[in-house]
Design an enzyme around this catalytic site. Structure first.
Site, PDB file in Angstrom:
ATOM      1  N   ARG A  27       0.989 -10.260  -1.102  1.00 44.33           N
ATOM      2  CA  ARG A  27       1.416  -9.397  -2.214  1.00 44.33           C
ATOM      3  C   ARG A  27       0.219  -8.937  -3.042  1.00 44.33           C
ATOM      4  O   ARG A  27       0.209  -7.817  -3.560  1.00 44.33           O
ATOM      5  CB  ARG A  27       2.430 -10.144  -3.080  1.00 44.33           C
ATOM      6  N   SER A 167      16.907 -13.507   1.314  1.00 43.01           N
ATOM      7  CA  SER A 167      15.589 -13.245   1.896  1.00 43.01           C
ATOM      8  C   SER A 167      14.665 -12.572   0.894  1.00 43.01           C
ATOM      9  O   SER A 167      14.927 -11.454   0.438  1.00 43.01           O
ATOM     10  CB  SER A 167      15.739 -12.349   3.132  1.00 43.01           C
ATOM     11  N   ASP A 315      10.495 -22.698   4.562  1.00 43.17           N
ATOM     12  CA  ASP A 315       9.361 -22.840   5.486  1.00 43.17           C
ATOM     13  C   ASP A 315       8.953 -24.297   5.710  1.00 43.17           C
ATOM     14  O   ASP A 315       8.068 -24.583   6.517  1.00 43.17           O
ATOM     15  CB  ASP A 315       8.152 -22.067   4.944  1.00 43.17           C
TER      16      ASP A 315
HETATM   17  C1  S3P Z   1       8.398 -15.064   2.673  1.00 46.07           C
HETATM   18  C2  S3P Z   1       9.766 -15.238   2.661  1.00 46.07           C
HETATM   19  C3  S3P Z   1      10.478 -16.130   3.594  1.00 46.07           C
HETATM   20  C4  S3P Z   1       9.537 -17.107   4.274  1.00 46.07           C
HETATM   21  C5  S3P Z   1       8.278 -16.442   4.747  1.00 46.07           C
HETATM   22  C6  S3P Z   1       7.527 -15.820   3.593  1.00 46.07           C
HETATM   23  C7  S3P Z   1       7.779 -14.127   1.713  1.00 46.07           C
HETATM   24  O1  S3P Z   1      11.106 -15.352   4.582  1.00 46.07           O
HETATM   25  O2  S3P Z   1      10.186 -17.744   5.348  1.00 46.07           O
HETATM   26  O3  S3P Z   1       7.438 -17.382   5.390  1.00 46.07           O
HETATM   27  O4  S3P Z   1       6.557 -14.192   1.517  1.00 46.07           O
HETATM   28  O5  S3P Z   1       8.524 -13.336   1.128  1.00 46.07           O
HETATM   29  P1  S3P Z   1      12.580 -14.721   4.346  1.00 46.07           P
HETATM   30  O6  S3P Z   1      12.494 -13.865   3.166  1.00 46.07           O
HETATM   31  O7  S3P Z   1      12.892 -13.962   5.586  1.00 46.07           O
HETATM   32  O8  S3P Z   1      13.472 -15.898   4.157  1.00 46.07           O
END
Ligand code: S3P
Length: 448
Positions: A27, A167, A315
């Site tokens: 980000r 998500s 994760d």
């Molecule tokens: C993340 C969100 C998660 C996570 C990924 C990193 C992020 O995925 O599993 O390793 O940086 O927004 P999801 O949003 O698909 O759950």
């Protein structure tokens, strides 16, 4: 292909700072690139995933200086990105691909996003469908997978979207598209997910309104560059939290770890299992809460993992399954079908590996049931396959602490996506991991 050969060892100890947070590093590059002015990023994760994002923004015409430690991004403003000369290759990174798709949907030029075999099999309709409602034009394979062709020059408009899955990647993709949309973009989430995008947008001076489970922003504002400090990644620290918890005699201090409440499910779950984790010197860095974590060995017990914690620990389950195998009694996880579409099918691949090492583990469509073995040695030695999944490789490396023989882990190259230097840092703590990549390097050096 790199394998890890992990010898049983007794305990872990010392003070460690794991590398920077992967989610925040992605980000930081993205928002700094579309900000006005210069942004200095310290603590950036020099892992393969976040470096792919860095390269993608260079390919989009942004000057990004990297001295191997700190990053300096010369922002081009919301409308300053340039058409890439070739496809943007995102490697193994779902976050890189999904967030970038949102951002590129609002550009005046076309772009193509590709990834490795794992990323090319992961579901993309979850972002393509809502982005299409915003006016984006994105083509994918009939299976709903990458490569993604993003057609530029569309005028986007804000939508009010309720996400069917919890998500942060979907939420963030829509927020980034929302920066380029006319009117307001609002997203509701079924359970709290990581809020780094919202926090960092505010840090860049961009108004974002969050109320319970709902976040909104208006398009057409300005981001202003500044400084970003990336905390150590709680997802990487998790392997050491589990290592110290399962190995008798262990005590570790993990420093400057990000403890954003949308990420601390791993601490909550381990504590429910009986882990001894102290949160010390809570402070703030770059708009994110951080702390030092002291973890001491403690006997663990099996639990039913509360569903509420699942998105906040999404994760960390490979590491948590190793803790469950060392606990007294059964641990049950449900409501975690998302684990089947991560870098690998983490339910099946972990169940297979645990069974190979003598643990009773039953994979279910949305979770797993693991029968703990609280004996002195928990795991048999054996050979497991990480299926190219970084977190599965590191989880089984930690299991070796309580194994009766060596654990060989196949296909560990992708550990570098999130945790460069894992083997060396683990050795500092007391784990004994030999990487066949290091062995090959030594042979090459000797031959020179
Ligand atoms: C993340 C969100 C998660 C996570 C990924 C990193 C992020 O995925 O599993 O390793 O940086 O927004 P999801 O949003 O698909 O759950």
């Amino acid at each position: 292909m790199t394998d890890f050969i992990c010898q049983p060892s007794s305990s872990v100890s010392g003070e460690l700072r794991v590398p920077g947070d992967k989610s925040i590093s992605h980000r930081a590059i993205m928002l700094a690139s579309i900000a006005e002015g210069v942004t200095d990023i310290s603590g950036f994760l020099h892992g393969e995933d976040s470096l792919k994002t860095l390269q993608a923004f260079r390919d989009l015409g942004v000057q990004i200086d990297d001295n191997g430690e700190d990053i300096c991004v010369h922002g081009v403003g919301l409308h300053g990105l340039q058409a890439p000369q070739h496809e943007l290759y995102m490697g193994n990174s779902g976050t890189g691909m999904r967030l970038l798709t949102g951002l590129l949907a609002g550009q005046p030029f076309d772009s193509i996003l590709t990834g490795d075999a794992s990323l090319s099999s992961r579901p993309m309709l979850r972002i393509i469908n809502p982005l299409t409602h915003m006016g984006a034009v994105i083509e994918c394979l009939p299976e709903g997978t990458a490569p993604l062709h993003i057609r530029g020059g569309q005028s986007l408009h804000g939508i009010d979207y309720s996400m069917p899955v919890a998500s942060a990647q979907v939420k963030s993709a829509l927020l980034l598209a929302g920066l380029y949309a006319e009117g307001e973009t609002c997203i509701s989430e079924p359970a709290p997910t990581r809020d780094h995008t919202e926090r960092m947008l505010r840090g860049f001076g961009y108004p974002v309104h969050s109320t319970d489970g709902r976040v909104c922003l208006n398009g057409g504002g300005v981001l202003t560059g500044g400084a970003i400090e990336v905390p150590a990644d709680i997802s990487s620290a998790a392997f050491f939290m589990v290592a110290a918890s399962i190995a008798p005699g262990s005590e570790l201090l993990l420093t400057h770890v990000g403890i954003n409440p949308t990420r601390t499910g791993v601490i909550d779950i381990l504590r429910l299992m009986g882990a001894d984790i102290e949160i010390l010197d809570e402070r703030e860095a770059g708009g994110e809460p951080v702390a030092d974590l002291r973890v001491r060995h403690a006997p663990l017990k099996g639990i039913d993992i509360p569903t509420e914690t699942v998105p906040r620990a999404i994760d960390e389950f490979p590491a948590l399954f190793i803790a469950a195998a060392c606990a007294e009694g059964v641990t049950r996880l449900t409501g975690a079908e998302e684990l089947r579409v991560k870098e690998s099918d983490r339910i099946q691949v972990m169940a297979d590996g645990l069974q190979t090492l003598g643990i009773t583990a039953r994979a279910m469509p949305d979770g797993i049931e693991i029968e703990g073995n609280p004996g002195q040695t928990v795991f048999n030695g054996g050979r497991v396959d990480s299926e190219g999944d970084h977190r599965i490789a590191m989880a089984f490396a930690v299991a070796a602490l309580r194994a009766s023989g060596s654990i060989e882990i196949h296909d560990c190259d992708n550990v570098d996506t999130s945790f460069p230097g894992f083997v060396a840092l683990a050795a500092e703590a007391g784990l004994q991991i030999e990487s066949t990549a290091d062995a090959a390097e030594t042979v090459e050096e000797d031959a020179e």
